[in-house]
Design a protein around this motif. Structure first.
Motif, PDB file in Angstrom:
ATOM      1  N   LEU A  92       0.837  -1.209   0.000  1.00  0.00           N
ATOM      2  CA  LEU A  92       0.000   0.000   0.000  1.00  0.00           C
ATOM      3  C   LEU A  92       0.870   1.257   0.000  1.00  0.00           C
ATOM      4  O   LEU A  92       0.602   2.209  -0.741  1.00  0.00           O
ATOM      5  CB  LEU A  92      -0.930   0.009   1.217  1.00  0.00           C
ATOM      6  N   THR A  93       1.915   1.247   0.810  1.00  0.00           N
ATOM      7  CA  THR A  93       2.808   2.413   0.901  1.00  0.00           C
ATOM      8  C   THR A  93       3.545   2.627  -0.415  1.00  0.00           C
ATOM      9  O   THR A  93       3.572   3.745  -0.952  1.00  0.00           O
ATOM     10  CB  THR A  93       3.806   2.208   2.060  1.00  0.00           C
ATOM     11  N   ARG A  94       4.128   1.582  -0.948  1.00  0.00           N
ATOM     12  CA  ARG A  94       4.889   1.681  -2.203  1.00  0.00           C
ATOM     13  C   ARG A  94       3.993   2.114  -3.366  1.00  0.00           C
ATOM     14  O   ARG A  94       4.342   2.998  -4.141  1.00  0.00           O
ATOM     15  CB  ARG A  94       5.561   0.333  -2.500  1.00  0.00           C
ATOM     16  N   GLU A  95       2.813   1.513  -3.487  1.00  0.00           N
ATOM     17  CA  GLU A  95       1.915   1.844  -4.603  1.00  0.00           C
ATOM     18  C   GLU A  95       1.364   3.257  -4.483  1.00  0.00           C
ATOM     19  O   GLU A  95       1.190   3.942  -5.495  1.00  0.00           O
ATOM     20  CB  GLU A  95       0.779   0.822  -4.691  1.00  0.00           C
ATOM     21  N   THR A  96       1.101   3.718  -3.272  1.00  0.00           N
ATOM     22  CA  THR A  96       0.653   5.104  -3.070  1.00  0.00           C
ATOM     23  C   THR A  96       1.739   6.055  -3.546  1.00  0.00           C
ATOM     24  O   THR A  96       1.484   6.991  -4.314  1.00  0.00           O
ATOM     25  CB  THR A  96       0.312   5.348  -1.583  1.00  0.00           C
ATOM     26  N   PHE A  97       2.963   5.816  -3.111  1.00  0.00           N
ATOM     27  CA  PHE A  97       4.093   6.666  -3.469  1.00  0.00           C
ATOM     28  C   PHE A  97       4.368   6.629  -4.974  1.00  0.00           C
ATOM     29  O   PHE A  97       4.533   7.672  -5.617  1.00  0.00           O
ATOM     30  CB  PHE A  97       5.331   6.215  -2.690  1.00  0.00           C
ATOM     31  N   GLN A  98       4.397   5.435  -5.551  1.00  0.00           N
ATOM     32  CA  GLN A  98       4.699   5.291  -6.981  1.00  0.00           C
ATOM     33  C   GLN A  98       3.628   5.919  -7.869  1.00  0.00           C
ATOM     34  O   GLN A  98       3.920   6.305  -8.996  1.00  0.00           O
ATOM     35  CB  GLN A  98       4.916   3.825  -7.337  1.00  0.00           C
ATOM     36  N   GLY A 100       2.421   8.714  -7.294  1.00  0.00           N
ATOM     37  CA  GLY A 100       2.585  10.159  -7.156  1.00  0.00           C
ATOM     38  C   GLY A 100       1.709  10.765  -6.078  1.00  0.00           C
ATOM     39  O   GLY A 100       1.621  11.989  -5.952  1.00  0.00           O
ATOM     40  N   LYS A 101       1.073   9.928  -5.288  1.00  0.00           N
ATOM     41  CA  LYS A 101       0.220  10.412  -4.201  1.00  0.00           C
ATOM     42  C   LYS A 101       1.072  10.676  -2.968  1.00  0.00           C
ATOM     43  O   LYS A 101       2.151  10.101  -2.798  1.00  0.00           O
ATOM     44  CB  LYS A 101      -0.858   9.373  -3.872  1.00  0.00           C
ATOM     45  N   LEU A 102       0.550  11.515  -2.087  1.00  0.00           N
ATOM     46  CA  LEU A 102       1.280  11.897  -0.880  1.00  0.00           C
ATOM     47  C   LEU A 102       1.444  10.739   0.094  1.00  0.00           C
ATOM     48  O   LEU A 102       0.486  10.034   0.406  1.00  0.00           O
ATOM     49  CB  LEU A 102       0.531  13.034  -0.172  1.00  0.00           C
ATOM     50  N   VAL A 103       2.685  10.566   0.573  1.00  0.00           N
ATOM     51  CA  VAL A 103       2.992   9.687   1.696  1.00  0.00           C
ATOM     52  C   VAL A 103       3.596  10.591   2.767  1.00  0.00           C
ATOM     53  O   VAL A 103       4.629  11.224   2.538  1.00  0.00           O
ATOM     54  CB  VAL A 103       3.979   8.561   1.315  1.00  0.00           C
ATOM     55  N   ALA A 104       2.919  10.678   3.921  1.00  0.00           N
ATOM     56  CA  ALA A 104       3.392  11.508   5.027  1.00  0.00           C
ATOM     57  C   ALA A 104       3.695  10.597   6.214  1.00  0.00           C
ATOM     58  O   ALA A 104       2.922   9.686   6.504  1.00  0.00           O
ATOM     59  CB  ALA A 104       2.330  12.535   5.404  1.00  0.00           C
ATOM     60  N   HIS A 105       4.821  10.840   6.885  1.00  0.00           N
ATOM     61  CA  HIS A 105       5.185  10.028   8.051  1.00  0.00           C
ATOM     62  C   HIS A 105       5.825  10.896   9.107  1.00  0.00           C
ATOM     63  O   HIS A 105       6.450  11.913   8.810  1.00  0.00           O
ATOM     64  CB  HIS A 105       6.096   8.858   7.663  1.00  0.00           C
ATOM     65  N   ILE A 106       5.629  10.480  10.356  1.00  0.00           N
ATOM     66  CA  ILE A 106       6.153  11.245  11.484  1.00  0.00           C
ATOM     67  C   ILE A 106       6.797  10.296  12.489  1.00  0.00           C
ATOM     68  O   ILE A 106       6.350   9.162  12.657  1.00  0.00           O
ATOM     69  CB  ILE A 106       5.029  12.092  12.136  1.00  0.00           C
TER      70      ILE A 106
END
Length: 175
Positions: A92-98, A100-106
């Protein structure tokens, strides 16, 4: 009309999540108009925060698709260390990023993008405790309250949440 009307965001939860890093962004993004889905290994289960605040998951991770969400926000705590071992979370994280969608982490949330293999060449921040992990994954680490690099936004700790959420909303509002 709110800035994020019509957008659908995903968050992950597991036991020992950082309470403020889940709830502050979730509520702030809902206030801005986004629909937020908190996913976990089991739907409808109560997960305990690091400081005792509970979160009941909205959805099970299995069966979710990155295509059904507009962005991802990864809270910290020690939950990311458990979650990053799950193929569904990494996918889910990789496909969201690939896409071009925002991936935000803290904070410790950066462990998930590390395990998803998306940190090479990125600028970011985190808790100093995972600085070496991010650098070893190919990222350039900066000690700032928030770092924005293309479709990734990162912050260090709960004190940085106002800047973190401001940047997430500004990024998504430009869609």
């Amino acid at each position: 009309m709110a800035e994020l009307d019509g957008l659908r965001g995903l968050m992950f939860v597991e036991d020992v999540y950082e309470d403020l890093e889940l709830w502050y962004p979730r509520l702030r993004l809902v206030e801005a108009g986004a629909t937020m889905v908190v996913a976990a290994p089991e739907a409808g289960r109560r997960y305990a925060g690091k400081n005792g605040y509970p979160c009941v998951s909205d959805a099970a991770l299995d069966g979710l698709r990155a295509a059904d969400f507009d962005f991802l926000v990864v809270p910290g705590g020690f939950a990311p260390d458990k979650l990053r071992r799950m193929e569904t979370v990494k996918t889910l994280t990789r496909e969201t990023f690939q896409a071009g969608k925002l991936v935000a982490h803290i904070c410790h949330g950066g462990w998930i993008p590390i395990s998803a293999g998306i940190m090479a060449g990125m600028r970011c921040t985190s808790t100093p405790g995972i600085r070496d992990d991010l650098v070893n994954a190919g990222a350039t680490w900066e000690d700032r309250e928030v770092v924005v690099d293309r479709n990734m936004i990162s912050s260090r700790k709960p004190d940085d949440l106002p800047a973190f959420c401001r940047e997430i909303i500004a990024h998504l509002a430009r869609r």
